[in-house]
Design a protein around this motif. Structure first.
Motif, PDB file in Angstrom:
ATOM      1  N   SER A 178       0.859  -1.190   0.000  1.00 32.86           N
ATOM      2  CA  SER A 178       0.000   0.000   0.000  1.00 32.86           C
ATOM      3  C   SER A 178       0.886   1.227   0.000  1.00 32.86           C
ATOM      4  N   ASP A 179       0.334   2.352  -0.507  1.00 36.61           N
ATOM      5  CA  ASP A 179       1.163   3.533  -0.678  1.00 36.61           C
ATOM      6  C   ASP A 179       0.277   4.725  -0.980  1.00 36.61           C
ATOM      7  N   HIS A 180       0.460   5.833  -0.244  1.00 33.77           N
ATOM      8  CA  HIS A 180      -0.293   7.047  -0.567  1.00 33.77           C
ATOM      9  C   HIS A 180       0.596   8.122  -1.155  1.00 33.77           C
ATOM     10  N   ARG A 181       1.881   7.816  -1.362  1.00 32.22           N
ATOM     11  CA  ARG A 181       2.839   8.799  -1.874  1.00 32.22           C
ATOM     12  C   ARG A 181       2.944   8.796  -3.396  1.00 32.22           C
ATOM     13  N   GLY A 182       2.346   7.790  -4.049  1.00 28.49           N
ATOM     14  CA  GLY A 182       2.500   7.671  -5.495  1.00 28.49           C
ATOM     15  C   GLY A 182       3.759   6.925  -5.894  1.00 28.49           C
ATOM     16  N   GLU A 183       4.492   6.370  -4.927  1.00 26.08           N
ATOM     17  CA  GLU A 183       5.735   5.669  -5.241  1.00 26.08           C
ATOM     18  C   GLU A 183       5.480   4.385  -6.024  1.00 26.08           C
ATOM     19  N   THR A 184       4.298   3.786  -5.873  1.00 31.86           N
ATOM     20  CA  THR A 184       4.041   2.515  -6.547  1.00 31.86           C
ATOM     21  C   THR A 184       3.873   2.684  -8.054  1.00 31.86           C
ATOM     22  N   ALA A 185       3.948   3.919  -8.548  1.00 34.03           N
ATOM     23  CA  ALA A 185       4.023   4.113  -9.998  1.00 34.03           C
ATOM     24  C   ALA A 185       5.258   3.429 -10.563  1.00 34.03           C
ATOM     25  N   ARG A 186       6.224   3.142  -9.693  1.00 35.45           N
ATOM     26  CA  ARG A 186       7.452   2.465 -10.127  1.00 35.45           C
ATOM     27  C   ARG A 186       7.325   0.951 -10.095  1.00 35.45           C
ATOM     28  N   LEU A 187       6.109   0.455  -9.968  1.00 34.19           N
ATOM     29  CA  LEU A 187       5.869  -0.988 -10.033  1.00 34.19           C
ATOM     30  C   LEU A 187       4.943  -1.281 -11.209  1.00 34.19           C
ATOM     31  N   PRO A 188       5.398  -1.027 -12.439  1.00 32.75           N
ATOM     32  CA  PRO A 188       4.529  -1.258 -13.593  1.00 32.75           C
ATOM     33  C   PRO A 188       4.160  -2.733 -13.700  1.00 32.75           C
ATOM     34  N   GLY A 189       2.922  -2.982 -14.100  1.00 31.25           N
ATOM     35  CA  GLY A 189       2.461  -4.354 -14.250  1.00 31.25           C
ATOM     36  C   GLY A 189       1.811  -4.914 -13.010  1.00 31.25           C
ATOM     37  N   ALA A 190       1.812  -4.151 -11.905  1.00 29.45           N
ATOM     38  CA  ALA A 190       1.186  -4.642 -10.681  1.00 29.45           C
ATOM     39  C   ALA A 190      -0.335  -4.606 -10.790  1.00 29.45           C
ATOM     40  N   ARG A 191      -0.988  -5.578 -10.161  1.00 29.69           N
ATOM     41  CA  ARG A 191      -2.435  -5.526 -10.027  1.00 29.69           C
ATOM     42  C   ARG A 191      -2.806  -4.364  -9.114  1.00 29.69           C
TER      43      ARG A 191
END
Length: 262
Positions: A178-191
């Motif tokens: 989980s992430d509210h910072r927008g950092e998970t934009a660096r996990l392309p292809g994630a569900r």
């Protein structure tokens, strides 16, 4: 691993936090858990990790080794960093030699060397979060669960998180984050699992997004603020360099732009 018709509430007769949740994640897959504050994201992650048992339904196929990184590492414990990590490694079934090797590796990788003899309550929030990340990875996890893992970390450690996620996935593990910072934009292809109205809806990615590298010139005094705002908006900051550094060479690899040193 599959959550099958899972319901959860925190006390008998209390309101349901999650209702009739059915989601699954396969080896080598990552899922990003989205939703407003208080929607139940952390509850869902704790169910998946085995921290909380469901009131109804079941969790099938949970791997034997689970790495759990809470949003705030419980640092109020009377141990040194070295002592805590060594004990955690031993509790995970590593021999003393294996434990020493694993602890040394993560201490070095996370820059924890100066803190080995410091007691946990004396650590800053960011350093304590590094301890939380290290303890989850002492034994390679089949499931890595990260609740807001970037919170409080310094720039170098934030860059390490997607690298670690990639390593877990490459080894056939599963990752929930989980992430509210927008950092998970660096996990392309994630569900994407979105928690709202006590249930979870899923969006499966249809393919990788095209990426473009843009080089910005920013006054030195404003660099930290600019990097923070760009990451908060979901952009991936590849590197920050000084005015006297050689310009990067940009090339495309599998549709993603990558910078290399010339």
């Amino acid at each position: 691993m599959r959550l099958e018709d899972v319901w959860l509430r925190y006390r008998r007769g209390g309101p349901w936090v999650l209702r009739s949740v059915t989601v699954e994640i396969a080896p080598g897959e990552a899922a990003v858990v989205l939703g407003r504050n208080g929607a139940g994201k952390s509850t869902l992650l704790q169910l998946a990790a085995g921290i909380l048992p469901p009131a109804r339904g079941r969790v099938d196929g949970r791997p034997a080794v689970v790495g759990w990184v809470p949003e705030r590492f419980p640092a109020g414990q009377p141990f040194t960093v070295q002592g805590y990590l060594t004990a955690a490694a031993r509790m995970r079934g590593l021999s003393r030699i294996e434990a020493d090797k694993a602890v040394r590796g993560w201490v070095e990788r996370l820059g924890l060397g100066p803190f080995q003899c410091v007691r946990l309550p004396q650590l800053s929030k960011g350093t304590a979060q590094k301890i939380g990340l290290a303890q989850a990875l002492l034994r390679p996890p089949g499931l890595l669960v990260l609740d807001e893992p970037w919170e409080g970390l310094d720039a170098a450690a934030r860059e390490l998180v997607p690298e670690v996620v990639g390593e877990v996935l490459a080894a056939g593990g599963r990752v929930l984050v989980s992430d509210h910072r927008g950092e998970t934009a660096r996990l392309p292809g994630a569900r994407e699992w979105t928690v709202a109205d006590q249930t979870v809806t899923e969006r499966v990615p249809t393919g990788e997004r095209a990426m473009v590298v843009v080089e910005l010139a920013i006054p030195a005094a404003r660099v930290a603020d600019a990097v923070h705002r760009l990451r908060a908006e979901g952009h991936h900051v590849l590197r920050v360099r000084g005015h006297d550094a050689p310009p990067p060479v940009t090339r495309l690899v599998s549709g993603a732009a990558v910078e290399e040193s010339s």
